[in-house]
Design a protein around this motif. Structure first.
Motif: not given
Length: 325
Positions: A158-167, A269-270, A282-284, A312-316
């Protein structure tokens, strides 16, 4: 073993120690026994050893798709950490097929594996629960186990999806597409939920969902071809993984669409291919190596009676030319 012992002039117990606990035997004796093993062509009967020990030194790893480099990286890291602990990894790929998963679980159980690392193909964890109740350690990989009795290691999708769209939104994009599937996959559903949450907090932005039958390069290319054929031109596409994004990129370039000038593109996935694409993607990023190593650590802990643990790790976010060129 008796023949080896006789050839090396040691006891059968010493041969057993050389095979199972060589640190207990003098180096000169180990060398003598190993020379006798080599000379006689001795191969240990592992099936008999398993019957005596109860379990083998093999770990069963069941993933959704070994063709996806994300799972390949997890498997490689799991193998490396397993080797450090005197274990080996046996691999099965289900292609998101619950029946194939069942077959692998049955086979690994028959092989009396040390334990199981599983990326479940469905929400039905009944077979895994039964194995755990019978004493087989089980760890969920790339699946949140907090609502289950299993230890698990995953990434906050969920955090990863948010990161992508916010970018994408920060870069000025407003007409966005989420492309991926099957939507029933927990990972895809989580990334879509994060994307929707980010869109919902930004006035004037829209998100169109384009499901795909599989998270593959071919599915991405076909989905993008269909979008362009329909005349729909978003200004950004967020793909549920990098394989889909590579397929989309192929379609866009083939049809003369400039990335990112016309359409920005971000994956998830990067994987190694993301940075080496014709337009670097660009990737998460998910920490695949840490996931694989942690899965083995959790399994060894579970086998030793450690309490359930859910990591649970956090994506970047990794920014490249497909969104910022």
């Amino acid at each position: 073993m008796k023949k080896v012992a006789a050839a090396a002039s040691v006891s059968v117990g010493t041969v057993s120690n050389v095979l199972n606990a060589p640190e207990k035997v003098a180096p000169a004796t180990v060398a003598r026994v190993q020379a006798a093993i080599e000379q006689l062509g001795f191969v240990r009967n592992d099936a008999a050893r398993q019957l005596k020990a109860g379990r083998s030194h093999c770990v069963g790893l069941v993933v959704l798709d070994i063709g996806n480099p994300f799972f390949s990286d997890i498997a490689r890291a799991a193998e490396a950490r397993a080797a450090e602990k005197g274990l080996v990894v046996l691999l099965g790929s289900t292609d998101d097929d619950a029946e194939r998963e069942r077959q692998y679980l049955e086979t690994f159980d028959q092989q009396r594996v040390f334990g199981l690392l599983v990326s479940p193909a469905s929400d039905d964890l009944g077979r895994l629960r039964a194995l755990r109740e019978r004493g087989v350690p089980v760890v969920l990989v790339d699946r949140d186990g907090r609502e289950t009795p299993f230890s698990s290691v995953t990434v906050d999708d969920v955090a990863g999806g948010r990161l992508a769209v916010e970018h994408l939104l920060r870069s000025g994009r407003r007409r966005l597409v989420f492309l991926g599937g099957p939507l029933s996959l927990h990972q895809v559903a989580g990334r879509l939920a994060g994307a929707r949450a980010a869109i919902g907090e930004f006035d004037g932005a829209t998100l169109e969902v384009v499901p795909t039958p599989a998270p593959t390069v071919l599915a991405g290319r076909r989905a993008a071809d269909a979008l362009l054929a329909e005349g729909f031109r978003p200004d950004a596409i967020f793909c549920a993984n990098d394989l889909l994004a590579i397929g989309v990129l192929q379609s866009l370039i083939t049809q003369g669409v400039a990335v990112p000038a016309d359409i920005a593109l971000i994956g998830y996935d990067d994987i190694d291919f993301a940075s080496s694409a014709l337009v670097p993607l660009s990737s998460i990023r998910q920490p695949s190596a840490r996931i694989g190593a942690t899965a083995i650590d959790l399994l060894v802990g579970a086998a030793g009676g450690a309490p359930t643990e859910n990591v649970c790790y956090q994506p970047t976010l990794v920014e490249r030319a497909s969104t910022i060129g």
